[in-house]
Design a protein around this motif. Structure first.
Motif, PDB file in Angstrom:
ATOM      1  N   ASP A  41       0.826  -1.203   0.000  1.00  0.00           N
ATOM      2  CA  ASP A  41       0.000   0.000   0.000  1.00  0.00           C
ATOM      3  C   ASP A  41       0.864   1.257   0.000  1.00  0.00           C
ATOM      4  OD1 ASP A  41      -2.281  -1.586   0.023  1.00  0.00           O
ATOM      5  OD2 ASP A  41      -2.344  -1.634   2.212  1.00  0.00           O
ATOM      6  N   ALA A  42       1.977   1.209   0.732  1.00  0.00           N
ATOM      7  CA  ALA A  42       2.896   2.351   0.744  1.00  0.00           C
ATOM      8  C   ALA A  42       3.533   2.537  -0.627  1.00  0.00           C
ATOM      9  CB  ALA A  42       3.965   2.156   1.810  1.00  0.00           C
ATOM     10  N   ALA A  43       3.897   1.431  -1.289  1.00  0.00           N
ATOM     11  CA  ALA A  43       4.486   1.514  -2.626  1.00  0.00           C
ATOM     12  C   ALA A  43       3.467   2.063  -3.622  1.00  0.00           C
ATOM     13  CB  ALA A  43       4.978   0.143  -3.065  1.00  0.00           C
ATOM     14  N   ALA A  44       2.210   1.650  -3.497  1.00  0.00           N
ATOM     15  CA  ALA A  44       1.159   2.162  -4.391  1.00  0.00           C
ATOM     16  C   ALA A  44       0.968   3.659  -4.184  1.00  0.00           C
ATOM     17  CB  ALA A  44      -0.149   1.413  -4.147  1.00  0.00           C
ATOM     18  N   ALA A  45       0.961   4.102  -2.930  1.00  0.00           N
ATOM     19  CA  ALA A  45       0.816   5.533  -2.647  1.00  0.00           C
ATOM     20  C   ALA A  45       2.015   6.317  -3.184  1.00  0.00           C
ATOM     21  CB  ALA A  45       0.662   5.752  -1.143  1.00  0.00           C
ATOM     22  N   THR A  89      -1.408  -7.996  -8.659  1.00  0.00           N
ATOM     23  CA  THR A  89      -2.648  -7.484  -9.249  1.00  0.00           C
ATOM     24  C   THR A  89      -3.267  -6.425  -8.345  1.00  0.00           C
ATOM     25  OG1 THR A  89      -3.058  -9.588 -10.358  1.00  0.00           O
ATOM     26  CG2 THR A  89      -4.955  -8.136 -10.056  1.00  0.00           C
ATOM     27  N   VAL A  90      -3.348  -6.718  -7.059  1.00  0.00           N
ATOM     28  CA  VAL A  90      -3.890  -5.743  -6.105  1.00  0.00           C
ATOM     29  C   VAL A  90      -3.024  -4.493  -6.075  1.00  0.00           C
ATOM     30  CG1 VAL A  90      -4.364  -5.331  -3.653  1.00  0.00           C
ATOM     31  CG2 VAL A  90      -5.040  -7.483  -4.708  1.00  0.00           C
ATOM     32  N   GLY A  91      -1.710  -4.666  -6.090  1.00  0.00           N
ATOM     33  CA  GLY A  91      -0.802  -3.523  -6.055  1.00  0.00           C
ATOM     34  C   GLY A  91      -0.945  -2.618  -7.265  1.00  0.00           C
ATOM     35  N   ILE A  92      -1.053  -3.220  -8.445  1.00  0.00           N
ATOM     36  CA  ILE A  92      -1.180  -2.419  -9.670  1.00  0.00           C
ATOM     37  C   ILE A  92      -2.513  -1.677  -9.689  1.00  0.00           C
ATOM     38  CG2 ILE A  92      -1.438  -2.581 -12.183  1.00  0.00           C
ATOM     39  CD1 ILE A  92       0.700  -4.819 -12.085  1.00  0.00           C
ATOM     40  N   TYR A  93      -3.597  -2.372  -9.380  1.00  0.00           N
ATOM     41  CA  TYR A  93      -4.902  -1.708  -9.405  1.00  0.00           C
ATOM     42  C   TYR A  93      -5.041  -0.671  -8.282  1.00  0.00           C
ATOM     43  CZ  TYR A  93      -6.720  -4.530 -13.197  1.00  0.00           C
ATOM     44  OH  TYR A  93      -6.933  -5.095 -14.425  1.00  0.00           O
ATOM     45  N   ALA A  98      -5.325   5.128  -7.089  1.00  0.00           N
ATOM     46  CA  ALA A  98      -4.776   6.314  -6.428  1.00  0.00           C
ATOM     47  C   ALA A  98      -4.333   7.351  -7.448  1.00  0.00           C
ATOM     48  CB  ALA A  98      -3.611   5.917  -5.517  1.00  0.00           C
ATOM     49  N   ILE A  99      -3.766   6.908  -8.561  1.00  0.00           N
ATOM     50  CA  ILE A  99      -3.345   7.843  -9.616  1.00  0.00           C
ATOM     51  C   ILE A  99      -4.542   8.617 -10.134  1.00  0.00           C
ATOM     52  CG2 ILE A  99      -2.586   7.907 -12.030  1.00  0.00           C
ATOM     53  CD1 ILE A  99      -0.508   5.748 -11.265  1.00  0.00           C
ATOM     54  N   PHE A 100      -5.629   7.914 -10.417  1.00  0.00           N
ATOM     55  CA  PHE A 100      -6.794   8.598 -10.968  1.00  0.00           C
ATOM     56  C   PHE A 100      -7.580   9.362  -9.914  1.00  0.00           C
ATOM     57  CE2 PHE A 100      -5.611   6.061 -14.523  1.00  0.00           C
ATOM     58  CZ  PHE A 100      -5.908   6.885 -15.584  1.00  0.00           C
ATOM     59  N   LYS A 101      -7.305   9.129  -8.667  1.00  0.00           N
ATOM     60  CA  LYS A 101      -7.887   9.931  -7.598  1.00  0.00           C
ATOM     61  C   LYS A 101      -7.094  11.222  -7.408  1.00  0.00           C
ATOM     62  CE  LYS A 101      -9.033   9.795  -2.703  1.00  0.00           C
ATOM     63  NZ  LYS A 101      -8.960   9.002  -1.470  1.00  0.00           N
ATOM     64  N   GLU A 107      -4.179  16.030 -17.380  1.00  0.00           N
ATOM     65  CA  GLU A 107      -2.972  15.224 -17.536  1.00  0.00           C
ATOM     66  C   GLU A 107      -3.286  13.731 -17.635  1.00  0.00           C
ATOM     67  OE1 GLU A 107      -0.460  16.299 -14.289  1.00  0.00           O
ATOM     68  OE2 GLU A 107      -0.064  18.292 -15.098  1.00  0.00           O
ATOM     69  N   LEU A 108      -4.437  13.317 -17.112  1.00  0.00           N
ATOM     70  CA  LEU A 108      -4.792  11.903 -17.119  1.00  0.00           C
ATOM     71  C   LEU A 108      -5.561  11.473 -18.365  1.00  0.00           C
ATOM     72  CD1 LEU A 108      -5.815  11.462 -13.389  1.00  0.00           C
ATOM     73  CD2 LEU A 108      -3.688  10.757 -14.482  1.00  0.00           C
ATOM     74  N   LEU A 109      -6.297  12.401 -18.976  1.00  0.00           N
ATOM     75  CA  LEU A 109      -7.096  12.035 -20.141  1.00  0.00           C
ATOM     76  C   LEU A 109      -6.285  11.390 -21.262  1.00  0.00           C
ATOM     77  CD1 LEU A 109      -9.712  14.915 -20.373  1.00  0.00           C
ATOM     78  CD2 LEU A 109     -10.117  12.509 -19.863  1.00  0.00           C
ATOM     79  N   PRO A 110      -5.085  11.884 -21.584  1.00  0.00           N
ATOM     80  CA  PRO A 110      -4.311  11.214 -22.642  1.00  0.00           C
ATOM     81  C   PRO A 110      -3.890   9.780 -22.289  1.00  0.00           C
ATOM     82  CG  PRO A 110      -3.439  13.412 -22.233  1.00  0.00           C
ATOM     83  CD  PRO A 110      -4.440  13.129 -21.163  1.00  0.00           C
ATOM     84  N   GLN A 111      -3.914   9.426 -21.025  1.00  0.00           N
ATOM     85  CA  GLN A 111      -3.483   8.092 -20.601  1.00  0.00           C
ATOM     86  C   GLN A 111      -4.594   7.048 -20.742  1.00  0.00           C
ATOM     87  OE1 GLN A 111      -0.328   8.030 -20.166  1.00  0.00           O
ATOM     88  NE2 GLN A 111      -0.182  10.244 -20.049  1.00  0.00           N
ATOM     89  N   LEU A 112      -5.835   7.493 -20.952  1.00  0.00           N
ATOM     90  CA  LEU A 112      -6.957   6.554 -21.004  1.00  0.00           C
ATOM     91  C   LEU A 112      -6.817   5.520 -22.104  1.00  0.00           C
ATOM     92  CD1 LEU A 112     -10.001   8.866 -20.230  1.00  0.00           C
ATOM     93  CD2 LEU A 112      -8.825   7.283 -18.703  1.00  0.00           C
ATOM     94  N   VAL A 113      -6.207   5.901 -23.231  1.00  0.00           N
ATOM     95  CA  VAL A 113      -6.063   4.949 -24.337  1.00  0.00           C
ATOM     96  C   VAL A 113      -5.145   3.790 -23.962  1.00  0.00           C
ATOM     97  CG1 VAL A 113      -6.546   6.663 -26.114  1.00  0.00           C
ATOM     98  CG2 VAL A 113      -4.202   6.273 -25.397  1.00  0.00           C
ATOM     99  N   HIS A 114      -4.259   3.978 -22.999  1.00  0.00           N
ATOM    100  CA  HIS A 114      -3.322   2.931 -22.583  1.00  0.00           C
ATOM    101  C   HIS A 114      -3.935   1.987 -21.544  1.00  0.00           C
ATOM    102  CE1 HIS A 114      -0.281   5.078 -24.779  1.00  0.00           C
ATOM    103  NE2 HIS A 114      -0.579   6.162 -24.103  1.00  0.00           N
ATOM    104  N   LEU A 115      -5.114   2.318 -21.042  1.00  0.00           N
ATOM    105  CA  LEU A 115      -5.750   1.497 -20.015  1.00  0.00           C
ATOM    106  C   LEU A 115      -6.552   0.327 -20.576  1.00  0.00           C
ATOM    107  CD1 LEU A 115      -7.043   4.205 -17.547  1.00  0.00           C
ATOM    108  CD2 LEU A 115      -5.180   2.604 -17.193  1.00  0.00           C
TER     109      LEU A 115
END
Length: 131
Positions: A41-45, A89-93, A98-101, A107-115
């Motif tokens: 969780d710390a690494a994800a944050a 899997t839990v770590g990545i999601y 958190a990134i999208f929060k 800055e995030l809209l261009p990244q949607l195509v990679h999701l």
């Protein structure tokens, strides 16, 4: 021939260049995303805070691509890797949530195509026994 020699010299110089601090921090955090404890969780944050900083959109894009590739690879590794794969899997999601929060919409809209690979088949994710 001189241009090829110059290109080879540039490639050698790039191989010897030190790894930037931001990249080293990101790699360290990535290595803990598959941990079963609170360090995941710390690494994800940490990843989320780091990758939502202004100017780090290329690093964010690379993380999303890496995450998709890691999830695809972990699903085919067999029963021995199921425990680590489920924590990864839990770590990545968790990181992506958190990134999208935390991130700014423009800055995030261009990244949607990679999701796409990460969100294309939610039913398959729910049916995955490693999760």
């Amino acid at each position: 021939a001189a241009a090829a020699a110059a290109d080879a010299a540039d490639a050698d110089a790039d191989a010897d260049a030190p790894v930037p601090l931001v990249r080293r921090i990101e790699l360290l955090a990535r290595s803990h995303l598959s941990s079963p404890g609170p360090e995941r969780d710390a690494a994800a944050a940490l990843c989320a805070r780091l990758l939502t900083r202004p100017g780090l959109q290329p690093a964010l894009r690379e993380f999303i691509v890496w995450g998709a590739a890691s999830l695809q690879g972990s699903r085919g590794d067999g029963a021995a890797a199921v425990g680590t794969a489920s924590f990864l899997t839990v770590g990545i999601y968790t990181t992506l949530a958190a990134i999208f929060k935390l991130g700014h919409r423009e800055e995030l809209l261009p990244q949607l195509v990679h999701l796409g690979p990460l969100i294309a088949a939610p039913a398959a994710l729910l049916g995955d026994s490693s999760v």
